[in-house]
Motif scaffolding. Structure first.
Motif, PDB file in Angstrom:
ATOM      1  N   LEU A 163       0.829  -1.204   0.000  1.00 60.22           N
ATOM      2  CA  LEU A 163       0.000   0.000   0.000  1.00 60.22           C
ATOM      3  C   LEU A 163       0.863   1.254   0.000  1.00 60.22           C
ATOM      4  O   LEU A 163       0.518   2.252  -0.644  1.00 60.22           O
ATOM      5  CB  LEU A 163      -0.938  -0.001   1.214  1.00 60.22           C
ATOM      6  N   ARG A 195      -5.922   0.332   4.314  1.00 59.56           N
ATOM      7  CA  ARG A 195      -5.059   0.304   5.508  1.00 59.56           C
ATOM      8  C   ARG A 195      -5.900   0.087   6.768  1.00 59.56           C
ATOM      9  O   ARG A 195      -5.533  -0.709   7.648  1.00 59.56           O
ATOM     10  CB  ARG A 195      -4.281   1.617   5.642  1.00 59.56           C
ATOM     11  N   VAL A 209      -6.846   3.610  -0.808  1.00 60.08           N
ATOM     12  CA  VAL A 209      -5.648   3.095  -0.151  1.00 60.08           C
ATOM     13  C   VAL A 209      -5.790   3.220   1.365  1.00 60.08           C
ATOM     14  O   VAL A 209      -5.514   2.275   2.119  1.00 60.08           O
ATOM     15  CB  VAL A 209      -4.379   3.838  -0.634  1.00 60.08           C
TER      16      VAL A 209
END
Length: 283
Positions: free
Chosen positions: A25, A98, A94
């Motif tokens: 990521l 996470r 993204v």
């Protein structure tokens, strides 16, 4: 890592997969910000194509909701971060991924994931993988495999992020400082496209620091002592069982085993660690 046995291996391996996904990521975000959508797509796909299958059994066994959340997030990541997606939305995807990884880590691994030693093991595994990635990515001072180069760097960066979450007092301030200096040196070597042997040497300094902390915490003496204490607890269970059943001959056998079979091997480690504890156990 050599002392990963101190934790459930399934949890260690699952956490390793999740941390590698976090590394990807980081690389995905880097490439999105630089407008390199081909490399961004590579890192968007790696977690689901290279990591998820090995994580799924442990995820599903521990928490089905976490498994479903991870599967959905990883399977949709490439589409949500493609070149046709506005940058702000791609970066949001993204960040959401996470958060889902953090949620899955807490749900499936639990409080142990916050322990300094568990984090050190994850750092070590990431760094070992980074050596391999860099070794195939750089030759003659040139990057020959860009994706692998970024993989290696991402795992180094992720290791640093993990280190930042560890209280320096838990591993020793000098050790924490040494690790941070070595991590900076490794990243500098990446910038210089240094020979893989140099990067491996620098990275191994950090791994050696990690192993130094873990070996002190999980020395063979401590592991053996803990094993003997647990055997003693087993004998106490059997002693209590036989007392309740009125079988005093077997009760006496289990009362004697801890001192006749176990105490002599435990005494050196007990006495070295805590004389009061040694005296209490012996009496």
């Amino acid at each position: 890592m050599s002392v990963a046995f101190a934790y459930d291996q399934e949890k260690v391996d699952l956490a390793s997969g999740l941390e590698e996904a976090m590394g990807h990521l980081w690389a995905l975000e880097l490439n999105l910000n630089e407008g390199d959508y081909d490399l961004a797509n590579t890192h968007a796909l790696h977690p689901v194509t290279e990591l998820y299958a090995s994580m799924k059994p442990a995820l599903a066994a521990a928490d089905l909701a976490a498994d479903v959340a991870i599967a959905n997030a990883l399977n949709s990541l490439a589409d949500r971060t493609g070149s046709d997606a506005p940058l702000a939305q791609a970066l949001e995807a993204v960040e959401e991924t996470r958060s889902i990884i953090d949620y899955a880590r807490n749900a499936t691994i639990g409080p142990v994931s916050d322990e300094a030693n568990f984090k050190l093991i994850q750092m070590g595994m990431l760094l070992e993988t980074s050596i391999v990635e860099y070794g195939v990515a750089v030759s003659g001072g040139q990057i020959v495999e860009q994706a692998e180069f970024q993989d290696g760097l991402a795992f180094v960066v992720r290791s640093g992020q993990i280190l930042d979450t560890i209280d320096a007092a838990d591993i020793g301030h000098s050790t924490a400082s040494s690790m941070k200096e070595s991590l900076a040196a490794v990243q500098g070597a990446y910038d210089q496209k240094a020979d893989p042997s140099k990067v491996e040497s620098l990275t191994n300094r950090i791994i050696d620091d990690i192993n130094g902390v873990l070996v002190l915490e999980y020395s063979p003496e401590k592991v053996d002592l803990a094993g003997s204490l647990e055997k003693t607890m087993g004998h106490l269970w059997a002693l209590e069982l036989n007392l309740n059943e009125g079988n005093y001959a077997l009760a006496n056998t289990h009362a004697l085993h801890p001192v006749t079979d176990l105490y002599a091997s435990m005494k050196p480690a007990l006495a070295a660690a805590d004389l009061t504890a040694d005296a209490a156990v012996e009496s």
